[in-house]
Design a protein around this motif. Structure first.
Motif, short mmCIF file in Angstrom:
data_model
loop_
_atom_site.label_atom_id
_atom_site.label_comp_id
_atom_site.label_asym_id
_atom_site.label_seq_id
_atom_site.Cartn_x
_atom_site.Cartn_y
_atom_site.Cartn_z
N THR A 51 0.83 -1.21 0.00
CA THR A 51 0.00 0.00 0.00
C THR A 51 0.86 1.26 0.00
O THR A 51 0.56 2.24 -0.69
CB THR A 51 -0.94 0.01 1.22
OG1 THR A 51 -1.82 -1.12 1.13
CG2 THR A 51 -1.77 1.28 1.26
N TYR A 52 1.96 1.25 0.78
CA TYR A 52 2.83 2.41 0.85
C TYR A 52 3.61 2.60 -0.45
O TYR A 52 3.85 3.73 -0.89
CB TYR A 52 3.80 2.29 2.02
CG TYR A 52 3.12 2.15 3.37
CD1 TYR A 52 1.81 2.61 3.56
CD2 TYR A 52 3.77 1.56 4.45
CE1 TYR A 52 1.18 2.48 4.78
CE2 TYR A 52 3.14 1.43 5.68
CZ TYR A 52 1.85 1.89 5.84
OH TYR A 52 1.23 1.76 7.05
N LEU A 53 4.03 1.50 -1.06
CA LEU A 53 4.73 1.60 -2.34
C LEU A 53 3.83 2.22 -3.40
O LEU A 53 4.29 2.98 -4.26
CB LEU A 53 5.22 0.22 -2.80
CG LEU A 53 6.28 -0.45 -1.93
CD1 LEU A 53 6.73 -1.77 -2.56
CD2 LEU A 53 7.50 0.46 -1.71
N ASP A 54 2.55 1.89 -3.34
CA ASP A 54 1.61 2.45 -4.30
C ASP A 54 1.47 3.96 -4.14
O ASP A 54 1.26 4.68 -5.11
CB ASP A 54 0.24 1.78 -4.14
CG ASP A 54 -0.74 2.19 -5.23
OD1 ASP A 54 -0.43 1.97 -6.41
OD2 ASP A 54 -1.81 2.73 -4.90
N LEU A 55 1.64 4.45 -2.91
CA LEU A 55 1.55 5.89 -2.66
C LEU A 55 2.69 6.67 -3.30
O LEU A 55 2.56 7.87 -3.54
CB LEU A 55 1.52 6.17 -1.15
CG LEU A 55 0.27 5.72 -0.39
CD1 LEU A 55 0.48 5.88 1.11
CD2 LEU A 55 -0.95 6.50 -0.85
N ILE A 56 3.82 5.99 -3.55
CA ILE A 56 4.98 6.68 -4.14
C ILE A 56 5.36 6.06 -5.48
O ILE A 56 6.53 6.12 -5.89
CB ILE A 56 6.19 6.64 -3.18
CG1 ILE A 56 6.56 5.18 -2.81
CG2 ILE A 56 5.91 7.45 -1.91
CD1 ILE A 56 7.87 5.06 -2.06
N LYS A 57 4.39 5.51 -6.18
CA LYS A 57 4.67 4.78 -7.42
C LYS A 57 5.37 5.63 -8.47
O LYS A 57 6.19 5.12 -9.24
CB LYS A 57 3.40 4.17 -7.98
CG LYS A 57 2.29 5.16 -8.29
CD LYS A 57 1.00 4.45 -8.70
CE LYS A 57 -0.13 5.43 -8.93
NZ LYS A 57 -1.40 4.73 -9.25
N ASP A 58 5.09 6.92 -8.51
CA ASP A 58 5.74 7.78 -9.49
C ASP A 58 7.23 7.95 -9.17
O ASP A 58 8.06 8.03 -10.09
CB ASP A 58 5.07 9.16 -9.52
CG ASP A 58 3.66 9.10 -10.08
OD1 ASP A 58 3.34 8.11 -10.78
OD2 ASP A 58 2.87 10.03 -9.81
N LEU A 59 7.57 7.99 -7.88
CA LEU A 59 8.97 8.17 -7.48
C LEU A 59 9.81 6.90 -7.69
O LEU A 59 11.02 6.98 -7.88
CB LEU A 59 9.06 8.57 -6.01
CG LEU A 59 8.82 10.05 -5.67
CD1 LEU A 59 8.87 10.23 -4.16
CD2 LEU A 59 9.84 10.93 -6.34
N ILE A 60 9.17 5.74 -7.63
CA ILE A 60 9.93 4.49 -7.70
C ILE A 60 9.79 3.80 -9.06
O ILE A 60 10.22 2.66 -9.22
CB ILE A 60 9.51 3.52 -6.58
CG1 ILE A 60 8.04 3.13 -6.71
CG2 ILE A 60 9.79 4.14 -5.22
CD1 ILE A 60 7.58 2.11 -5.66
N ALA A 61 9.21 4.49 -10.02
CA ALA A 61 9.06 3.91 -11.35
C ALA A 61 10.43 3.53 -11.90
O ALA A 61 11.38 4.31 -11.87
CB ALA A 61 8.39 4.92 -12.28
N GLY A 62 10.55 2.30 -12.37
CA GLY A 62 11.80 1.83 -12.94
C GLY A 62 12.76 1.22 -11.94
O GLY A 62 13.78 0.64 -12.33
N LYS A 63 12.48 1.34 -10.65
CA LYS A 63 13.34 0.76 -9.62
C LYS A 63 12.86 -0.64 -9.25
O LYS A 63 11.68 -0.94 -9.36
CB LYS A 63 13.35 1.63 -8.35
CG LYS A 63 13.96 3.01 -8.54
CD LYS A 63 13.96 3.78 -7.22
CE LYS A 63 14.54 5.18 -7.38
NZ LYS A 63 15.99 5.13 -7.68
N GLU A 64 13.79 -1.48 -8.82
CA GLU A 64 13.41 -2.80 -8.34
C GLU A 64 12.83 -2.66 -6.93
O GLU A 64 13.41 -2.01 -6.07
CB GLU A 64 14.62 -3.74 -8.33
CG GLU A 64 15.09 -4.12 -9.73
CD GLU A 64 16.01 -5.32 -9.70
OE1 GLU A 64 15.84 -6.19 -8.80
OE2 GLU A 64 16.90 -5.39 -10.56
#
Length: 260
Positions: A51-64
């Motif tokens: 759920t928390y990863l989804d909140l920052i999905k734009d920041l972590i795009a392309g990261k593992e």
């Protein structure tokens, strides 16, 4: 033949990676600190509750990423340590502040189990807690001594939680309640209300904030006698005023004691 170095096998060096445990705030971009944002951008692995990863999905795009469900905190944090031992720059994502019911302590405990010569560096990056955001939208209810108590009894015995609430009420502290009510815990909040009523006027202001700092934020100011009748769930934070807290112009104020 020398053993293969498991610490350096991914990067070809001898250095262990790092773990930064960050707080992303309650969820909206404007509540994330620049330090937390920078840590995410610098990381090559991001670990967190889905759920928390989804909140920052734009920041972590392309990261593992390593995402797990609720109740898998130990596995999640162990994977973060293992990735750092492979040489990665790891970020562990918590909501709010990582040191307030977050992953900071667990990551440090697991890191301390690693031999000192291999132990990854762990850095704790603070975030804006839900209690801060909820207080700000209610007014100024935390201007004097306050306690934060979680009503979740998954890892803390309910009798101990009640004892803490009772003593805080006796000490006339403002009380902020996390995890006040769930589908399984339908009476805990009512029990705490009864404990506080032993020491405090029924008209004591109580602020209720759902989804503090997120889309759908909802605010109600009630009183100690009636607040449990309001809609309260796991995404709600409840702030019970002390004996001096009052409501004026629709906002809660706990006086600090200045002469006006």
């Amino acid at each position: 033949m020398a053993e293969k170095n498991s610490v350096s096998q991914n990067h070809g060096g001898n250095s262990t990676g790092t773990v930064k445990v960050i707080g992303i705030g309650p969820g909206n971009d404007e509540y994330m600190t620049p330090q937390a944002r920078e840590a995410i951008l610098e990381a090559d692995r991001v670990v967190g509750y889905l759920t928390y990863l989804d909140l920052i999905k734009d920041l972590i795009a392309g990261k593992e990423t390593v995402g797990t469900a609720m109740m898998q905190e130990v596995d999640r944090c162990q994977q973060a340590i293992d990735l750092a031992l492979e040489g990665h720059k790891v970020v562990v994502v918590s909501s709010g502040d990582p040191g307030i019911y977050g992953m900071a302590g667990l990551v440090m405990e697991l890191a301390n189990k690693v031999d000192a010569d291999r132990r990854p560096e762990v850095e704790i990056i603070p975030g804006l807690s839900a209690v801060n955001v909820a207080a700000s939208v209610l007014g100024a209810p935390l201007m004097h001594d306050f306690a934060v108590i979680s009503l979740s009894d998954l890892m803390t015995p309910w009798e101990l939680i009640k004892k803490r609430a009772d003593l805080c009420a006796e000490g006339d502290m403002v009380i902020a309640l996390y995890n006040p009510r769930s589908k399984k815990r339908v009476t805990h909040l009512d029990e705490v209300r009864e404990l506080v009523l032993k020491h405090r006027d029924p008209k004591t202001p109580v602020g209720i904030v759902q989804k503090a700092g997120r889309k759908g934020q909802h605010i109600v100011i009630s009183d100690l006698e009636h607040f449990t009748k309001e809609e309260v769930d796991m995404q709600t934070l409840v702030i019970i005023g002390n004996s001096q807290t009052y409501v004026e112009n629709g906002r809660m104020i706990t006086p600090r004691g200045y002469k006006l």
